[in-house]
Design an enzyme around this catalytic site. Structure first.
Site, PDB file in Angstrom:
ATOM      1  N   CYS A  95       0.895  -1.096  -0.154  1.00  0.00           N
ATOM      2  CA  CYS A  95      -0.013  -0.072   0.125  1.00  0.00           C
ATOM      3  C   CYS A  95       0.888   1.224  -0.011  1.00  0.00           C
ATOM      4  O   CYS A  95       1.530   1.654  -1.192  1.00  0.00           O
ATOM      5  CB  CYS A  95      -1.041   0.025   1.116  1.00  0.00           C
ATOM      6  SG  CYS A  95      -2.344   0.776   0.810  1.00  0.00           S
ATOM      7  N   ARG A 130     -12.483   6.349  -1.673  1.00  0.00           N
ATOM      8  CA  ARG A 130     -11.302   5.663  -1.398  1.00  0.00           C
ATOM      9  C   ARG A 130     -11.725   4.116  -1.974  1.00  0.00           C
ATOM     10  O   ARG A 130     -12.917   3.664  -2.158  1.00  0.00           O
ATOM     11  CB  ARG A 130     -11.166   5.379   0.123  1.00  0.00           C
ATOM     12  CG  ARG A 130     -10.682   6.375   0.670  1.00  0.00           C
ATOM     13  CD  ARG A 130     -10.313   6.432   2.423  1.00  0.00           C
ATOM     14  NE  ARG A 130      -9.260   5.502   2.565  1.00  0.00           N
ATOM     15  CZ  ARG A 130      -7.989   5.887   2.489  1.00  0.00           C
ATOM     16  NH1 ARG A 130      -7.698   7.154   2.363  1.00  0.00           N
ATOM     17  NH2 ARG A 130      -6.888   4.990   2.700  1.00  0.00           N
ATOM     18  N   HIS A 194      -3.719  -5.809   2.340  1.00  0.00           N
ATOM     19  CA  HIS A 194      -3.456  -6.025   3.686  1.00  0.00           C
ATOM     20  C   HIS A 194      -4.165  -7.344   4.215  1.00  0.00           C
ATOM     21  O   HIS A 194      -4.521  -8.040   3.210  1.00  0.00           O
ATOM     22  CB  HIS A 194      -4.109  -4.926   4.342  1.00  0.00           C
ATOM     23  CG  HIS A 194      -3.505  -3.534   4.242  1.00  0.00           C
ATOM     24  ND1 HIS A 194      -2.536  -3.105   4.647  1.00  0.00           N
ATOM     25  CD2 HIS A 194      -4.202  -2.613   3.660  1.00  0.00           C
ATOM     26  CE1 HIS A 194      -2.147  -1.771   4.495  1.00  0.00           C
ATOM     27  NE2 HIS A 194      -3.158  -1.415   3.709  1.00  0.00           N
TER      28      HIS A 194
HETATM   29  N1  GLN Z   1      -2.204   6.720   2.293  1.00  0.00           N
HETATM   30  C1  GLN Z   1      -2.200   5.840   1.290  1.00  0.00           C
HETATM   31  C2  GLN Z   1      -3.937   5.849   0.412  1.00  0.00           C
HETATM   32  O1  GLN Z   1      -4.741   6.187   1.122  1.00  0.00           O
HETATM   33  C3  GLN Z   1      -1.888   4.231   1.762  1.00  0.00           C
HETATM   34  C4  GLN Z   1      -3.159   3.786   2.565  1.00  0.00           C
HETATM   35  C5  GLN Z   1      -2.625   2.509   3.121  1.00  0.00           C
HETATM   36  O2  GLN Z   1      -1.298   2.233   3.041  1.00  0.00           O
HETATM   37  N2  GLN Z   1      -3.511   1.847   3.419  1.00  0.00           N
HETATM   38  O3  GLN Z   1      -3.664   5.709  -0.717  1.00  0.00           O
END
Ligand code: GLN
Length: 240
Positions: A95, A130, A194
């Site tokens: 990520c 998101r 994840h």
């Molecule tokens: N902050 C980054 C995003 O929102 C990575 C998120 C994460 O590592 N879960 O894309």
């Protein structure tokens, strides 16, 4: 004969979303079956990164604020990290960590967070959205299916020399547009998964572990890992 792998957990005190360190613990489970152990160093702000010391590197996910702090320090480690990757050092970047191995990440507030450009991708932000949820991909090379959970604002676009870790079967992946998820470049694996990814995907954990073991101990035989079917999680003693 016993074997030892040295792992670096990059910025593990700042970027460790959803317990990404579990990836090292999962590798440790399987390592135990071939008499190998994994020692872990936290390599964070102001710490040097020695590319000759490490057999595996984990760089986990994080929030934009932590990423902006890490971004500045990361520039001081750009040369040794790039050398490690170019030399075929095994690396797993999740990520935010995956984003920062590329050229840059545009954060949710429009700020440009510099990566190190060790890999050729770049990451844009989405407007008020998101990618969140379960995700399933298929790795073209092995035909293996991998399962995970994604939660990211960034939309990553792969560049030269990069192939995806998998094709999206369910979920969003790198950018929600081109059907790709993650990256493979040399022995560097990047992903938005994840879970942690290696805890949920035994085949990938063994694949990366074998790369690390064979690279450090080229004359040893680790094929026992392929036959392994017992559930090692029942009987473990992993130091991290
Ligand atoms: N902050 C980054 C995003 O929102 C990575 C998120 C994460 O590592 N879960 O894309």
């Amino acid at each position: 004969m016993t074997y030892t792998l040295h792992a670096a957990h990059l910025y593990g005190d700042l970027m460790n979303t959803y317990g990404d360190i579990g990836n090292i613990l999962a590798m440790g489970y399987y390592a135990k079956a071939v008499n190998a152990t994994i020692d872990v160093d936290l390599v964070s702000l102001d710490d040097p990164f020695d590319p000759d010391k490490y057999d595996f590197v984990l760089f986990g996910g994080g929030q934009d604020y932590e990423q902006s702090i890490v971004s500045k320090d990361l520039q001081t480690k750009k040369a040794p990290l790039t050398r490690y990757i170019e030399d075929g050092g095994p690396f797993l970047a999740i990520c935010g960590g995956f984003q920062m191995l590329g050229h840059y990440y545009i954060g949710a507030n429009g700020e440009k967070i510099a990566g190190i450009g060790a890999l050729d991708h770049y990451t844009l932000s989405q407007d008020n959205n998101r990618f969140i949820g379960n995700i399933t991909i298929k790795n073209a090379e092995t035909g293996q299916t991998y399962y995970g959970f994604e939660n990211h604002n960034g939309m990553t676009f792969l560049g030269d020399g990069e192939r995806p870790l998998g094709d999206v079967l369910q979920g969003h992946g790198n950018n929600g547009k081109d059907g790709s998820e993650g990256v493979i470049y040399k022995n560097t694996f990047g992903s938005y998964f994840h879970g942690p990814i290696l805890a949920r995907n035994e085949a990938l954990a063994k694949r990366i572990l074998k790369i690390a073991l064979n690279r450090k101990y080229p004359d040893a035989d680790f094929s026992a890992l392929d036959q392994l079917t017992e559930d090692l999680t029942k009987n473990v003693d992993v130091k991290a």
